[in-house]
Design an enzyme around this catalytic site. Structure first.
Site, PDB file in Angstrom:
ATOM      1  N   LYS A  99       0.762  -1.219  -0.008  1.00 18.02           N
ATOM      2  CA  LYS A  99       0.039   0.001   0.003  1.00 18.02           C
ATOM      3  C   LYS A  99       0.749   1.335   0.165  1.00 18.02           C
ATOM      4  O   LYS A  99       0.452   2.256  -0.728  1.00 18.02           O
ATOM      5  CB  LYS A  99      -0.936  -0.024   1.279  1.00 18.02           C
ATOM      6  CG  LYS A  99      -1.766  -0.933   1.352  1.00 18.02           C
ATOM      7  CD  LYS A  99      -2.833  -0.860   2.484  1.00 18.02           C
ATOM      8  CE  LYS A  99      -2.213  -0.739   3.889  1.00 18.02           C
ATOM      9  NZ  LYS A  99      -1.418  -2.141   4.453  1.00 18.02           N
TER      10      LYS A  99
ATOM     11  N   ARG B 227      11.843  -5.092   4.589  1.00 19.00           N
ATOM     12  CA  ARG B 227      11.325  -3.841   4.259  1.00 19.00           C
ATOM     13  C   ARG B 227      12.290  -2.651   5.041  1.00 19.00           C
ATOM     14  O   ARG B 227      12.465  -2.928   6.417  1.00 19.00           O
ATOM     15  CB  ARG B 227       9.857  -3.815   4.852  1.00 19.00           C
ATOM     16  CG  ARG B 227       9.417  -2.120   4.622  1.00 19.00           C
ATOM     17  CD  ARG B 227       7.753  -2.219   4.554  1.00 19.00           C
ATOM     18  NE  ARG B 227       7.505  -2.858   6.087  1.00 19.00           N
ATOM     19  CZ  ARG B 227       5.880  -2.582   6.246  1.00 19.00           C
ATOM     20  NH1 ARG B 227       5.076  -2.458   5.006  1.00 19.00           N
ATOM     21  NH2 ARG B 227       5.366  -3.075   7.283  1.00 19.00           N
TER      22      ARG B 227
ATOM     23  N   ARG C 226      -0.169  -8.483  13.560  1.00 16.81           N
ATOM     24  CA  ARG C 226      -0.892  -7.544  12.911  1.00 16.81           C
ATOM     25  C   ARG C 226      -1.498  -8.251  11.835  1.00 16.81           C
ATOM     26  O   ARG C 226      -2.604  -7.788  11.046  1.00 16.81           O
ATOM     27  CB  ARG C 226       0.172  -6.607  12.027  1.00 16.81           C
ATOM     28  CG  ARG C 226       0.608  -5.520  13.084  1.00 16.81           C
ATOM     29  CD  ARG C 226       2.241  -4.980  12.860  1.00 16.81           C
ATOM     30  NE  ARG C 226       2.198  -4.286  11.532  1.00 16.81           N
ATOM     31  CZ  ARG C 226       3.174  -4.151  10.953  1.00 16.81           C
ATOM     32  NH1 ARG C 226       4.388  -4.676  11.163  1.00 16.81           N
ATOM     33  NH2 ARG C 226       3.037  -3.230   9.686  1.00 16.81           N
TER      34      ARG C 226
HETATM   35  P1  AMP Z   1       0.861   0.562   9.216  1.00 17.22           P
HETATM   36  O1  AMP Z   1       1.951   1.669   8.968  1.00 17.22           O
HETATM   37  O2  AMP Z   1      -0.367   1.183   8.277  1.00 17.22           O
HETATM   38  O3  AMP Z   1       1.286  -0.626   9.025  1.00 17.22           O
HETATM   39  O4  AMP Z   1       0.572   0.915  10.742  1.00 17.22           O
HETATM   40  C1  AMP Z   1       1.326   0.795  11.818  1.00 17.22           C
HETATM   41  C2  AMP Z   1       0.613   0.572  13.121  1.00 17.22           C
HETATM   42  O5  AMP Z   1      -0.243   1.822  13.246  1.00 17.22           O
HETATM   43  C3  AMP Z   1      -0.713  -0.388  13.005  1.00 17.22           C
HETATM   44  O6  AMP Z   1      -0.135  -1.864  13.212  1.00 17.22           O
HETATM   45  C4  AMP Z   1      -1.500   0.203  14.265  1.00 17.22           C
HETATM   46  O7  AMP Z   1      -1.204  -0.069  15.425  1.00 17.22           O
HETATM   47  C5  AMP Z   1      -1.499   1.508  13.771  1.00 17.22           C
HETATM   48  N1  AMP Z   1      -2.501   2.007  12.961  1.00 17.22           N
HETATM   49  C6  AMP Z   1      -2.261   2.520  11.875  1.00 17.22           C
HETATM   50  N2  AMP Z   1      -3.391   2.807  11.002  1.00 17.22           N
HETATM   51  C7  AMP Z   1      -4.325   2.459  11.987  1.00 17.22           C
HETATM   52  C8  AMP Z   1      -5.745   2.617  11.861  1.00 17.22           C
HETATM   53  N3  AMP Z   1      -6.414   3.305  10.898  1.00 17.22           N
HETATM   54  N4  AMP Z   1      -6.573   2.392  12.970  1.00 17.22           N
HETATM   55  C9  AMP Z   1      -6.126   1.862  14.136  1.00 17.22           C
HETATM   56  N5  AMP Z   1      -4.304   1.750  14.183  1.00 17.22           N
HETATM   57  C10 AMP Z   1      -4.099   2.213  13.279  1.00 17.22           C
END
Ligand code: AMP
Length: 218
Positions: free
Chosen positions: A13, A127, A175
């Site tokens: 993404k 990554r 996750r």
């Molecule tokens: P990401 O960089 O999108 O993988 O997000 C890293 C971490 O941030 C996730 O594992 C969640 O702990 C938190 N996070 C990111 N986006 C959200 C969201 N829309 N709702 C809740 N937690 C989020």
């Protein structure tokens, strides 16, 4: 163009968002990036989010929704945006619909990026992010040495690459579980709204990019 990229951690993404930003000139809105910035600054919001992020759980909806509301009120989102990593559960998706309804700017498309579990784990382990420009590279899928050789656009020196603390094996397992349980139901939610496009997100970045562009052109 107002779009959501939906996909498990490691599905690409962020990488594809960065390419869409360059081609279409609309901003990427990543709740993960916004939360990491808040954690790094040590803001009250960041302190609240930190524990859930380190454990691979979702941060509370009210925190994430407040951030999104503020970000989508900024003028650069007027001509569109790419939502990356938001919404992540049904409550967030419904809140987003309500918010975009209020400002008369409904979503145009939701693209689900499909990658199998083994490939996701492999990608996440390779990554790395540049601490200066934020560029995400993959040591396993990019040609050997390329990421290290490229100059950082911010410093002109080699990228300073680091691994996200939540990209360790235990947190990644959590996750991926959270994705299956809480985020995957959004596929049906957006299918019912006739917004959903599903693409195969395996293979070279440039090929996935073409599939994504074709889906958005439909
Ligand atoms: P990401 O960089 O999108 O993988 O997000 C890293 C971490 O941030 C996730 O594992 C969640 O702990 C938190 N996070 C990111 N986006 C959200 C969201 N829309 N709702 C809740 N937690 C989020």
């Amino acid at each position: 163009m107002r779009i959501v990229l939906l996909g498990a951690p490691g599905s690409g993404k962020g990488t594809q968002s960065q390419r869409l930003v360059e081609r279409h000139g609309i901003p990427q809105v990543s709740t993960g990036d916004l939360l990491r910035a808040a954690v790094a600054k040590g803001t009250p919001l960041g302190l609240k989010a930190k524990e859930a992020m380190a454990a691979g759980r979702l941060v509370a909806d009210e925190i994430v929704l407040g951030m999104i509301r503020e970000r989508l009120a900024e003028p650069d989102t007027r001509h569109g945006f790419i939502l990356d990593g938001f919404p992540r559960n049904l409550a967030q998706a419904r809140a987003l619909d309500a918010l975009l309804g209020e400002i008369g700017q409904p979503l145009d498309a939701v693209v689900q990026m499909e990658v199998d579990y083994g490939e996701l784990s492999r990608r996440i382990s390779g990554r790395r992010t540049c601490s200066d420009c934020g560029r995400v590279v993959n040591l396993l899928t990019s040609p050997p040495g390329e990421a290290e050789r490229e100059a950082c656009p911010k410093t002109g020196k080699p990228h300073r690459l680091f691994q996200r603390p939540d990209d360790n094996e235990a947190t990644v397992t959590e996750r991926l579980k959270v994705y299956e349980q809480q985020t995957r139901p959004l596929v049906d939610y957006y299918r019912e709204q006739a917004l959903l496009h599903t693409i195969d997100a395996k293979g070279p970045v440039a090929e996935v990019e073409q599939r994504l562009e074709r889906a958005l052109a439909q």
